[in-house]
Design a protein around this motif. Structure first.
Motif, PDB file in Angstrom:
ATOM      1  N   THR A 104      30.336  42.950  47.113  1.00  0.00           N
ATOM      2  CA  THR A 104      30.552  43.288  45.700  1.00  0.00           C
ATOM      3  C   THR A 104      31.815  44.104  45.469  1.00  0.00           C
ATOM      4  O   THR A 104      32.507  43.895  44.473  1.00  0.00           O
ATOM      5  CB  THR A 104      29.354  44.040  45.095  1.00  0.00           C
ATOM      6  OG1 THR A 104      29.070  45.185  45.888  1.00  0.00           O
ATOM      7  CG2 THR A 104      28.153  43.148  44.987  1.00  0.00           C
ATOM      8  N   ASP A 105      32.148  45.023  46.377  1.00  0.00           N
ATOM      9  CA  ASP A 105      33.378  45.808  46.207  1.00  0.00           C
ATOM     10  C   ASP A 105      34.609  44.913  46.255  1.00  0.00           C
ATOM     11  O   ASP A 105      35.545  45.085  45.467  1.00  0.00           O
ATOM     12  CB  ASP A 105      33.478  46.902  47.273  1.00  0.00           C
ATOM     13  CG  ASP A 105      32.441  48.005  47.083  1.00  0.00           C
ATOM     14  OD1 ASP A 105      31.969  48.176  45.932  1.00  0.00           O
ATOM     15  OD2 ASP A 105      32.113  48.677  48.064  1.00  0.00           O
ATOM     16  N   ASP A 106      34.633  43.955  47.175  1.00  0.00           N
ATOM     17  CA  ASP A 106      35.760  43.025  47.275  1.00  0.00           C
ATOM     18  C   ASP A 106      35.888  42.169  46.024  1.00  0.00           C
ATOM     19  O   ASP A 106      36.991  41.939  45.517  1.00  0.00           O
ATOM     20  CB  ASP A 106      35.609  42.117  48.509  1.00  0.00           C
ATOM     21  CG  ASP A 106      35.644  42.899  49.811  1.00  0.00           C
ATOM     22  OD1 ASP A 106      36.241  44.002  49.829  1.00  0.00           O
ATOM     23  OD2 ASP A 106      35.074  42.415  50.805  1.00  0.00           O
ATOM     24  N   VAL A 107      34.765  41.707  45.510  1.00  0.00           N
ATOM     25  CA  VAL A 107      34.774  40.886  44.298  1.00  0.00           C
ATOM     26  C   VAL A 107      35.273  41.710  43.117  1.00  0.00           C
ATOM     27  O   VAL A 107      36.097  41.247  42.323  1.00  0.00           O
ATOM     28  CB  VAL A 107      33.365  40.291  44.009  1.00  0.00           C
ATOM     29  CG1 VAL A 107      33.334  39.580  42.684  1.00  0.00           C
ATOM     30  CG2 VAL A 107      32.950  39.356  45.131  1.00  0.00           C
ATOM     31  N   THR A 108      34.809  42.946  43.007  1.00  0.00           N
ATOM     32  CA  THR A 108      35.243  43.826  41.919  1.00  0.00           C
ATOM     33  C   THR A 108      36.743  44.076  41.984  1.00  0.00           C
ATOM     34  O   THR A 108      37.433  44.015  40.956  1.00  0.00           O
ATOM     35  CB  THR A 108      34.484  45.175  41.965  1.00  0.00           C
ATOM     36  OG1 THR A 108      33.083  44.907  41.881  1.00  0.00           O
ATOM     37  CG2 THR A 108      34.899  46.080  40.834  1.00  0.00           C
ATOM     38  N   ARG A 109      37.275  44.318  43.184  1.00  0.00           N
ATOM     39  CA  ARG A 109      38.719  44.518  43.335  1.00  0.00           C
ATOM     40  C   ARG A 109      39.497  43.271  42.934  1.00  0.00           C
ATOM     41  O   ARG A 109      40.532  43.342  42.279  1.00  0.00           O
ATOM     42  CB  ARG A 109      39.063  44.910  44.770  1.00  0.00           C
ATOM     43  CG  ARG A 109      38.857  46.392  45.044  1.00  0.00           C
ATOM     44  CD  ARG A 109      39.483  46.812  46.365  1.00  0.00           C
ATOM     45  NE  ARG A 109      38.779  46.242  47.514  1.00  0.00           N
ATOM     46  CZ  ARG A 109      37.705  46.793  48.081  1.00  0.00           C
ATOM     47  NH1 ARG A 109      37.220  47.895  47.610  1.00  0.00           N
ATOM     48  NH2 ARG A 109      37.133  46.220  49.108  1.00  0.00           N
ATOM     49  N   ALA A 110      38.991  42.097  43.289  1.00  0.00           N
ATOM     50  CA  ALA A 110      39.668  40.836  42.937  1.00  0.00           C
ATOM     51  C   ALA A 110      39.662  40.619  41.432  1.00  0.00           C
ATOM     52  O   ALA A 110      40.622  40.091  40.874  1.00  0.00           O
ATOM     53  CB  ALA A 110      38.988  39.663  43.649  1.00  0.00           C
ATOM     54  N   LEU A 111      38.617  41.031  40.747  1.00  0.00           N
ATOM     55  CA  LEU A 111      38.553  40.914  39.302  1.00  0.00           C
ATOM     56  C   LEU A 111      39.550  41.826  38.612  1.00  0.00           C
ATOM     57  O   LEU A 111      40.088  41.481  37.555  1.00  0.00           O
ATOM     58  CB  LEU A 111      37.144  41.260  38.783  1.00  0.00           C
ATOM     59  CG  LEU A 111      36.093  40.188  38.899  1.00  0.00           C
ATOM     60  CD1 LEU A 111      34.724  40.762  38.531  1.00  0.00           C
ATOM     61  CD2 LEU A 111      36.411  39.019  37.995  1.00  0.00           C
ATOM     62  N   GLU A 112      39.798  42.988  39.191  1.00  0.00           N
ATOM     63  CA  GLU A 112      40.686  43.965  38.594  1.00  0.00           C
ATOM     64  C   GLU A 112      42.160  43.675  38.831  1.00  0.00           C
ATOM     65  O   GLU A 112      43.006  44.320  38.237  1.00  0.00           O
ATOM     66  CB  GLU A 112      40.320  45.363  39.093  1.00  0.00           C
ATOM     67  CG  GLU A 112      38.945  45.796  38.598  1.00  0.00           C
ATOM     68  CD  GLU A 112      38.453  47.071  39.247  1.00  0.00           C
ATOM     69  OE1 GLU A 112      39.095  47.533  40.226  1.00  0.00           O
ATOM     70  OE2 GLU A 112      37.433  47.602  38.794  1.00  0.00           O
ATOM     71  N   GLU A 113      42.488  42.760  39.717  1.00  0.00           N
ATOM     72  CA  GLU A 113      43.898  42.440  40.022  1.00  0.00           C
ATOM     73  C   GLU A 113      44.538  41.659  38.900  1.00  0.00           C
ATOM     74  O   GLU A 113      43.990  40.933  38.174  1.00  0.00           O
ATOM     75  CB  GLU A 113      43.986  41.670  41.335  1.00  0.00           C
ATOM     76  CG  GLU A 113      43.647  42.524  42.519  1.00  0.00           C
ATOM     77  CD  GLU A 113      43.723  41.726  43.805  1.00  0.00           C
ATOM     78  OE1 GLU A 113      43.935  40.507  43.796  1.00  0.00           O
ATOM     79  OE2 GLU A 113      43.567  42.359  44.848  1.00  0.00           O
TER      80      GLU A 113
END
Length: 113
Positions: A104-113
């Motif tokens: 989930t942290d990786d997905v959240t970071r990808a969404l914020e890019e």
């Protein structure tokens, strides 16, 4: 003159809208729970937290299928006063759910890019 057979046209739409489902699965006992919960609040039928509303008619539920507990993320619809599950959704096993939580942290970071 040769006869022209009519072929059934296939839909080009990827939409699986709930109310238009012809063979929707039969509602489970838990499907009768109200969908009017606030976000992150479990639905209570006296048997514990088994359902959460994400947004509108999208819900997360814990269901049992063939003796295995599943996390069911699904869009529901209302028909004749009953809340029924639609085709749009996914059921995750416990191990798949744990893997999803791990990324989930990786997905959240990808969404914020």
């Amino acid at each position: 003159m040769p006869r022209i057979s009519k072929k059934k046209q296939s839909s080009s739409s990827d939409s699986d809208s709930g109310p238009d489902d012809r063979n929707a699965p039969p509602p489970s006992k838990k499907a009768k729970e109200s969908s009017s919960n606030k976000n992150d609040e479990p639905a209570g039928g006296g048997d514990g937290a088994t359902s959460w509303t994400l947004e509108g008619m999208r819900q997360v539920r814990i269901n049992e299928f063939r003796g295995r507990k599943m996390v069911d993320i699904r869009e529901f619809y209302e028909k004749d006063g009953k809340v029924l599950p639609g085709k749009k959704g996914i059921s995750l096993s416990a191990s798949q759910w744990k893997k999803l939580l791990a990324i989930t942290d990786d997905v959240t970071r990808a969404l914020e890019e």
